[in-house]
Write an enzyme that holds these catalytic residues in place. Structure first.
Site, PDB file in Angstrom:
ATOM      1  N   LYS A 141       1.503  -1.097  -0.091  1.00  0.00           N
ATOM      2  CA  LYS A 141      -0.195  -0.069  -0.229  1.00  0.00           C
ATOM      3  C   LYS A 141       0.829   1.192   0.120  1.00  0.00           C
ATOM      4  CE  LYS A 141      -4.141  -2.241   0.252  1.00  0.00           C
ATOM      5  NZ  LYS A 141      -5.116  -1.623  -0.734  1.00  0.00           N
TER       6      LYS A 141
ATOM      7  N   ASP B  63      -0.516  -0.179  -4.303  1.00  0.00           N
ATOM      8  CA  ASP B  63      -1.450   0.452  -4.358  1.00  0.00           C
ATOM      9  C   ASP B  63      -1.707   1.340  -4.010  1.00  0.00           C
ATOM     10  OD1 ASP B  63      -4.192   0.521  -4.115  1.00  0.00           O
ATOM     11  OD2 ASP B  63      -4.688  -1.494  -3.190  1.00  0.00           O
TER      12      ASP B  63
ATOM     13  N   GLU C  37      -1.789  -0.072  -9.067  1.00  0.00           N
ATOM     14  CA  GLU C  37      -3.097  -0.456  -8.642  1.00  0.00           C
ATOM     15  C   GLU C  37      -3.869   1.639  -8.824  1.00  0.00           C
ATOM     16  OE1 GLU C  37      -4.456  -3.557  -6.873  1.00  0.00           O
ATOM     17  OE2 GLU C  37      -5.755  -3.018  -6.071  1.00  0.00           O
TER      18      GLU C  37
ATOM     19  N   ASP D 269      -9.114  -0.204  -9.914  1.00  0.00           N
ATOM     20  CA  ASP D 269      -9.571  -0.548  -8.593  1.00  0.00           C
ATOM     21  C   ASP D 269     -11.238   0.331  -8.549  1.00  0.00           C
ATOM     22  OD1 ASP D 269     -10.023  -2.590  -6.321  1.00  0.00           O
ATOM     23  OD2 ASP D 269      -8.599  -1.881  -5.244  1.00  0.00           O
TER      24      ASP D 269
ATOM     25  N   LYS E 161     -13.243  -7.271  -7.236  1.00  0.00           N
ATOM     26  CA  LYS E 161     -13.666  -7.737  -5.931  1.00  0.00           C
ATOM     27  C   LYS E 161     -14.977  -8.325  -5.301  1.00  0.00           C
ATOM     28  CE  LYS E 161     -10.851  -4.904  -2.594  1.00  0.00           C
ATOM     29  NZ  LYS E 161      -9.409  -4.648  -4.075  1.00  0.00           N
TER      30      LYS E 161
HETATM   31  O1  OSB Z   1      -5.940  -7.072  -3.901  1.00  0.00           O
HETATM   32  C1  OSB Z   1      -4.957  -7.388  -2.574  1.00  0.00           C
HETATM   33  O2  OSB Z   1      -4.312  -8.443  -2.800  1.00  0.00           O
HETATM   34  C2  OSB Z   1      -5.588  -7.779  -1.352  1.00  0.00           C
HETATM   35  C3  OSB Z   1      -6.686  -6.968  -0.756  1.00  0.00           C
HETATM   36  C4  OSB Z   1      -7.410  -5.356  -0.900  1.00  0.00           C
HETATM   37  O3  OSB Z   1      -5.833  -4.743  -1.382  1.00  0.00           O
HETATM   38  C5  OSB Z   1      -7.856  -4.667  -0.445  1.00  0.00           C
HETATM   39  C6  OSB Z   1      -8.813  -4.907   0.461  1.00  0.00           C
HETATM   40  C7  OSB Z   1      -9.799  -4.656   0.769  1.00  0.00           C
HETATM   41  C8  OSB Z   1     -10.443  -3.297   0.643  1.00  0.00           C
HETATM   42  C9  OSB Z   1      -9.276  -2.539  -0.933  1.00  0.00           C
HETATM   43  C10 OSB Z   1      -7.482  -3.165  -1.263  1.00  0.00           C
HETATM   44  C11 OSB Z   1      -7.680  -2.905  -2.798  1.00  0.00           C
HETATM   45  O4  OSB Z   1      -7.242  -3.634  -2.576  1.00  0.00           O
HETATM   46  O5  OSB Z   1      -7.312  -1.819  -2.257  1.00  0.00           O
HETATM   47 MG    MG Z   2      -6.581  -2.017  -4.352  1.00  0.00          MG
END
Ligand code: OSB
Ligand code: MG
Length: 322
Positions: free
Chosen positions: A143, A172, A200, A225, A249
């Site tokens: 992140k 991300d 991402e 995303d 997701k």
């Molecule tokens: O995608 C992954 O590898 C893990 C999950 C993840 O990052 C995530 C999980 C919950 C909410 C937002 C996110 C995201 O991708 O931003």
């Molecule tokens: Mg994400």
């Protein structure tokens, strides 16, 4: 439609609220997240077959809130049909996922998938990846867009140089970068292209055109995303010509049935991603991922280290509570 033949069936419906504290809070550009709240639903048909579903909303991603999902469950009758389930409105995407998944629930299986391990924001990532590597993870997601950019770029240098050559890293930003910051990150990623899989959601959802521009200007692939949190948004971005990666997701995306239709019609480069669900939602989401992952991209479900292991009888115990 796939499950029309079940349309005459009546299911006894019940549900329970469930929450789990994260072992490390999830820190993203959207803030600090301490507890995962969800609703487990149970359907029992006339032959006493039991099936399960999970409502795990993320309202900051654009899904309903847990309160809205609870209100929806409370107003449902005790006996429900497929018609009721297929009529769940689009503003309750996590509910659509839970109820449709319960309708078509399959036996638990091991999927032939590779997994991406999630790393916490900041320096924590540096001593997190080793453990995951030993467990077999080769892809990691870190992140960014949380701390000051120069600080994060410094940590990135340490992280990228310590990762083995065969490892892959996803960054991300959760929509947390400015255009200039995104350019700095993309330049950086282009220098380490052999280890970078993608970046991402660098910019906020309303910056679609800018993200298209960035994806044309740099070698590193961009994945959407937040921009494609539900079917409607996915259709819009696809129509507007997005041909990068799509992070889906299933837990908050909405109707899995309509997601399947879309993926079968359009060959998109998709990465499936967790919403920090329990094994109930996970099983249903991975089932979809196994069916729809045309590429070899690791699924973003390497998140178990963020939860305490569950007692084997947790569901049973949950249904004994009122
Ligand atoms: O995608 C992954 O590898 C893990 C999950 C993840 O990052 C995530 C999980 C919950 C909410 C937002 C996110 C995201 O991708 O931003
Ligand atoms: Mg994400």
């Amino acid at each position: 439609m796939f499950f029309i033949w079940k349309s005459f069936m009546v299911y006894q419906f019940s549900f329970r609220y469930f929450s789990q504290k994260f072992t490390n809070p999830i820190i993203t550009n959207h803030g600090v997240w301490e507890t995962r709240e969800c609703i487990i639903i149970r359907l029992i048909d006339a032959k006493n077959n039991v099936s399960w579903g999970e409502i795990s909303p993320i309202s900051w991603f654009g899904s309903e809130t847990i309160k809205q999902a609870l209100d929806f469950c409370y107003q449902l009758p005790k006996a429900i049909t497929q018609e009721i389930i297929l009529a769940i409105p689009d503003n309750l995407p996590a509910c659509q996922f839970a109820f449709e998944s319960a309708l078509v629930m399959e036996k638990a299986t091991n999927f032939n998938l590779t997994y991406s391990g999630l790393l916490s924001a900041g320096k924590l990532a540096l001593n997190q990846w080793g453990n995951l590597w030993e467990q077999g993870y080769k892809t990691f997601k870190w992140k960014i867009g949380v701390d000051e950019i120069n600080q994060e770029l410094e940590i990135f240098d340490l992280l990228i140089s310590s990762l083995p050559t065969s490892a892959k890293l996803r960054l991300d930003a959760n929509g947390g970068l400015t255009y200039q910051e995104a350019e700095l990150w993309l330049k950086k990623c282009d220098q380490f292209s052999s280890k970078i899989e993608f970046i991402e959601q660098p910019l906020p959802v309303d910056k679609f055109r800018e993200m298209q521009e960035l994806s044309n200007s740099y070698f590193t692939t961009i994945a959407l995303d937040e921009s494609i949190a539900n079917l409607h948004q996915l259709e819009l971005c696809f129509q507007q010509g997005w041909r990068g990666i799509f992070v889906i997701k299933p837990g908050i995306f909405g109707s899995p049935f309509r997601l399947k239709e879309f993926c079968k019609k359009h060959q998109i480069d998709v990465v499936f991603s967790s919403v920090f669900e329990t094994e109930i939602g996970r099983q249903a989401a991975l089932q979809l991922a196994a069916e729809l992952s045309g590429n070899n991209r690791a699924v973003g479900f390497g998140i178990n280290h963020f939860f305490q292991p569950q007692e084997s009888n947790w569901l049973e115990s949950l249904w004994k509570t009122f």
